[in-house]
Design a protein around this motif. Structure first.
Motif, PDB file in Angstrom:
ATOM      1  N   SER A  27       0.857  -1.177   0.000  1.00 30.45           N
ATOM      2  CA  SER A  27       0.000   0.000   0.000  1.00 30.45           C
ATOM      3  C   SER A  27       0.902   1.239   0.000  1.00 30.45           C
ATOM      4  N   VAL A  28       0.593   2.183  -0.888  1.00 30.22           N
ATOM      5  CA  VAL A  28       1.467   3.322  -1.142  1.00 30.22           C
ATOM      6  C   VAL A  28       0.651   4.598  -1.152  1.00 30.22           C
ATOM      7  N   THR A  29       1.184   5.625  -0.495  1.00 30.28           N
ATOM      8  CA  THR A  29       0.663   6.977  -0.636  1.00 30.28           C
ATOM      9  C   THR A  29       1.769   7.838  -1.242  1.00 30.28           C
ATOM     10  N   LEU A  30       1.453   8.500  -2.344  1.00 30.42           N
ATOM     11  CA  LEU A  30       2.393   9.384  -3.030  1.00 30.42           C
ATOM     12  C   LEU A  30       1.939  10.815  -2.816  1.00 30.42           C
ATOM     13  N   VAL A  31       2.816  11.640  -2.231  1.00 25.02           N
ATOM     14  CA  VAL A  31       2.464  13.043  -2.000  1.00 25.02           C
ATOM     15  C   VAL A  31       3.368  13.938  -2.833  1.00 25.02           C
ATOM     16  N   GLU A  32       2.801  15.031  -3.314  1.00 25.59           N
ATOM     17  CA  GLU A  32       3.515  15.979  -4.164  1.00 25.59           C
ATOM     18  C   GLU A  32       3.152  17.402  -3.732  1.00 25.59           C
ATOM     19  N   ARG A  33       4.159  18.233  -3.558  1.00 22.93           N
ATOM     20  CA  ARG A  33       3.900  19.587  -3.078  1.00 22.93           C
ATOM     21  C   ARG A  33       3.114  20.416  -4.095  1.00 22.93           C
ATOM     22  N   ASP A  34       3.174  20.040  -5.364  1.00 22.29           N
ATOM     23  CA  ASP A  34       2.453  20.758  -6.414  1.00 22.29           C
ATOM     24  C   ASP A  34       1.588  19.744  -7.166  1.00 22.29           C
ATOM     25  N   VAL A  35       1.948  19.424  -8.388  1.00 24.58           N
ATOM     26  CA  VAL A  35       1.289  18.384  -9.169  1.00 24.58           C
ATOM     27  C   VAL A  35       2.372  17.512  -9.779  1.00 24.58           C
ATOM     28  N   PRO A  36       2.058  16.278 -10.180  1.00 29.75           N
ATOM     29  CA  PRO A  36       3.080  15.439 -10.810  1.00 29.75           C
ATOM     30  C   PRO A  36       3.694  16.121 -12.038  1.00 29.75           C
ATOM     31  N   ALA A  37       5.028  15.972 -12.164  1.00 28.14           N
ATOM     32  CA  ALA A  37       5.780  16.588 -13.269  1.00 28.14           C
ATOM     33  C   ALA A  37       5.620  18.102 -13.293  1.00 28.14           C
ATOM     34  N   SER A  38       5.549  18.696 -12.120  1.00 31.17           N
ATOM     35  CA  SER A  38       5.347  20.137 -12.009  1.00 31.17           C
ATOM     36  C   SER A  38       6.472  20.919 -12.685  1.00 31.17           C
ATOM     37  N   GLU A  39       6.133  22.062 -13.265  1.00 32.06           N
ATOM     38  CA  GLU A  39       7.134  22.950 -13.853  1.00 32.06           C
ATOM     39  C   GLU A  39       8.069  23.525 -12.795  1.00 32.06           C
ATOM     40  N   ARG A  40       7.702  23.411 -11.537  1.00 27.38           N
ATOM     41  CA  ARG A  40       8.559  23.902 -10.452  1.00 27.38           C
ATOM     42  C   ARG A  40       9.635  22.894 -10.073  1.00 27.38           C
ATOM     43  N   ARG A 190       7.118   3.009   6.246  1.00 27.91           N
ATOM     44  CA  ARG A 190       8.422   3.413   5.719  1.00 27.91           C
ATOM     45  C   ARG A 190       8.222   4.551   4.735  1.00 27.91           C
ATOM     46  N   VAL A 191       9.304   5.280   4.459  1.00 26.20           N
ATOM     47  CA  VAL A 191       9.204   6.497   3.658  1.00 26.20           C
ATOM     48  C   VAL A 191      10.301   6.492   2.594  1.00 26.20           C
ATOM     49  N   VAL A 192       9.939   6.900   1.374  1.00 25.93           N
ATOM     50  CA  VAL A 192      10.890   7.147   0.294  1.00 25.93           C
ATOM     51  C   VAL A 192      10.809   8.632  -0.045  1.00 25.93           C
ATOM     52  N   VAL A 193      11.932   9.324   0.032  1.00 28.10           N
ATOM     53  CA  VAL A 193      11.953  10.763  -0.221  1.00 28.10           C
ATOM     54  C   VAL A 193      12.681  11.013  -1.534  1.00 28.10           C
ATOM     55  N   ALA A 194      11.928  11.517  -2.520  1.00 31.04           N
ATOM     56  CA  ALA A 194      12.483  11.859  -3.835  1.00 31.04           C
ATOM     57  C   ALA A 194      12.054  13.291  -4.149  1.00 31.04           C
ATOM     58  N   ALA A 195      12.570  14.214  -3.357  1.00 29.39           N
ATOM     59  CA  ALA A 195      12.076  15.584  -3.355  1.00 29.39           C
ATOM     60  C   ALA A 195      12.842  16.520  -4.275  1.00 29.39           C
ATOM     61  N   GLY A 196      13.782  15.995  -5.068  1.00 21.36           N
ATOM     62  CA  GLY A 196      14.474  16.830  -6.037  1.00 21.36           C
ATOM     63  C   GLY A 196      15.175  18.000  -5.403  1.00 21.36           C
ATOM     64  N   GLY A 197      14.965  19.181  -5.981  1.00 20.05           N
ATOM     65  CA  GLY A 197      15.647  20.381  -5.506  1.00 20.05           C
ATOM     66  C   GLY A 197      15.196  20.869  -4.150  1.00 20.05           C
ATOM     67  N   TRP A 198      14.130  20.281  -3.598  1.00 20.18           N
ATOM     68  CA  TRP A 198      13.706  20.626  -2.229  1.00 20.18           C
ATOM     69  C   TRP A 198      14.402  19.755  -1.188  1.00 20.18           C
ATOM     70  N   GLY A 276      20.892  27.013  -3.738  1.00 23.58           N
ATOM     71  CA  GLY A 276      20.654  26.432  -2.417  1.00 23.58           C
ATOM     72  C   GLY A 276      19.554  25.399  -2.395  1.00 23.58           C
ATOM     73  N   SER A 277      18.371  25.762  -2.897  1.00 18.07           N
ATOM     74  CA  SER A 277      17.261  24.812  -2.982  1.00 18.07           C
ATOM     75  C   SER A 277      16.275  25.307  -4.024  1.00 18.07           C
ATOM     76  N   ALA A 278      15.334  24.444  -4.382  1.00 17.04           N
ATOM     77  CA  ALA A 278      14.342  24.813  -5.389  1.00 17.04           C
ATOM     78  C   ALA A 278      13.506  26.006  -4.966  1.00 17.04           C
ATOM     79  N   ALA A 279      13.385  26.219  -3.670  1.00 15.17           N
ATOM     80  CA  ALA A 279      12.571  27.332  -3.182  1.00 15.17           C
ATOM     81  C   ALA A 279      13.111  28.679  -3.624  1.00 15.17           C
ATOM     82  N   ALA A 280      14.397  28.742  -3.981  1.00 16.27           N
ATOM     83  CA  ALA A 280      15.023  30.020  -4.362  1.00 16.27           C
ATOM     84  C   ALA A 280      15.036  30.232  -5.871  1.00 16.27           C
ATOM     85  N   ARG A 281      14.391  29.362  -6.623  1.00 15.87           N
ATOM     86  CA  ARG A 281      14.372  29.526  -8.079  1.00 15.87           C
ATOM     87  C   ARG A 281      13.716  30.853  -8.456  1.00 15.87           C
ATOM     88  N   THR A 282      14.317  31.559  -9.417  1.00 12.73           N
ATOM     89  CA  THR A 282      13.824  32.882  -9.809  1.00 12.73           C
ATOM     90  C   THR A 282      13.080  32.876 -11.136  1.00 12.73           C
TER      91      THR A 282
END
Length: 378
Positions: A27-40, A190-198, A276-282
């Motif tokens: 059983s898996v829950t996938l969470v995404e801060r935006d949407v899958p394949a987000s431009e962010r 258990r948790v798998v973290v694939a958060a990219g630039g975050w 530094g992180s994706a949060a600082a993208r301009t």
């Protein structure tokens, strides 16, 4: 809501992990801060290079290990997710002869051409060295790959939550409680973290052992620039290419939907500014980078008009060696394959993540030692 696995991040790596874990019956829950394949993030758009040419055999073999997965995903999608237009490698620093030797050792079909022969075949490219061609290379559709994997995971029972930015993990008994930035919570074994630039912003809040964190290679997030140049005389016979010379390393590929099918996507590899992180993208394109790429197009890609009609920024998350990180500590698996060359491994990344998370696996999908943190953990 409780699940056996929580997967954080619905880019190429996270979507693949959720799909592969669901395939194994969890059983898996996938969470995404935006949407899958987000431009962010780092997994958007329709144009990424698919290639076998690497100076290290481990990556060549890993590309091959992913081929069944690409066939599986293309069948689920209903059309090919990889367009095999061929791939070219040239330039003094690219070392086409050395790359050819590695491909030969792996049994990958390829061809070495002289500069003059290559110019006769592709007059719209001005080659400056001998050229490696391998026809299995091409262009992959990153966004469609993500959405196909997410849909496949959902069909196997996975729950997908969008607009769910993870803030921290809390260890609770035999598992974890995940806290979103707005206070919502989820529980998982258990948790798998694939958060990219975050990921750099999250590392200290995942409950990872201090020894693991100390041994983890530094993650450098950069905001890269990419430009779309129109075809001068049409789009026929344009393979992907990597041209690495002393002054600059440039890659180019048919732009697909990203370029409204009008031209080539051209960029300087790993030349963006550290943020530094994706949060600082301009979202601001570097004028100096644009000037370098335009000059390269003018000199070496005469089949393109050297005036970009579109431009954008994207995110790389690099380790110093450009190797990936796929490793686990105390129930948390960290997956970071976004060093500007991870997209082609999408179907196999979930296998690697699942093997590590389950502390199992062997054969083609076993995790290369170079991806493991490999430190004593406090």
């Amino acid at each position: 809501m409780s699940s056996e696995f929580l997967v954080v991040g619905a880019g190429l790596a996270g979507a693949s992990a959720a799909w592969r874990l669901a395939q194994r019956g969890f059983s898996v829950t996938l969470v995404e801060r935006d949407v899958p394949a987000s431009e962010r993030g780092s997994s958007h758009g329709s144009a990424r290079i698919f290639r076998y040419a690497y100076p290290e055999r481990v990556y060549v073999d890993l590309v091959g290990a992913g081929e069944p997965g690409w066939a599986e995903l293309s069948a689920l999608h209903g059309s090919d997710l990889v367009q095999r237009c061929g791939a070219l490698d040239f330039g003094a620093r690219r070392g086409p002869h050395g790359l050819a030797a590695v491909l030969a050792s792996a049994g990958v079909e390829h061809e070495l051409l002289s500069r003059d022969d290559a110019r006769d075949r592709w007059p719209h490219i001005a080659f400056d060295t001998d050229v490696l061609l391998h026809r299995a290379g091409g262009v992959l559709d990153a966004e469609s790959t993500v959405t196909t994997m997410v849909s496949a995971a959902q069909a196997l029972g996975a729950e997908v939550l969008t607009g769910w930015p993870l803030r921290r993990l809390e260890r609770t008994g035999a598992g974890f409680t995940a806290h979103a930035e707005d206070g919502r919570t989820l529980s998982a074994g258990r948790v798998v973290v694939a958060a990219g630039g975050w990921l750099p912003d999250l590392l200290g809040d995942l409950g990872l052992p201090s020894g693991f964190l100390a041994a983890l290679p530094p993650l450098r997030v950069t905001e890269e620039n990419a430009f779309h140049f129109p075809y001068r005389d049409g789009a026929d016979e344009w393979p992907t290419l990597i041209h690495d010379r002393d002054e600059i390393c440039v890659y180019a590929l048919p732009g697909g939907r990203d370029a409204h099918f009008r031209g080539q996507k051209v960029a300087e590899f790993a030349a963006g500014r550290a943020i530094g992180s994706a949060a600082a993208r301009t979202g601001r394109v570097d004028p100096a980078n644009r000037e370098r790429v335009v000059e390269h197009v003018r000199r070496f890609l005469p089949g393109l008009v050297p005036e970009p009609y579109a431009e954008t920024t994207c995110l790389f998350t690099n380790t110093p060696t450009e190797d990936f990180v796929v490793d686990e500590a105390d129930g948390v698996t960290v997956v970071s394959p976004c060093s500007g060359h991870g997209a082609k491994f999408a179907p196999v990344l979930g296998q690697l993540a699942a093997d590590v998370a389950l502390r199992a696996g062997s054969g083609a999908a076993s995790v290369p030692d170079r991806f493991r943190v490999g430190s004593a953990r406090a």
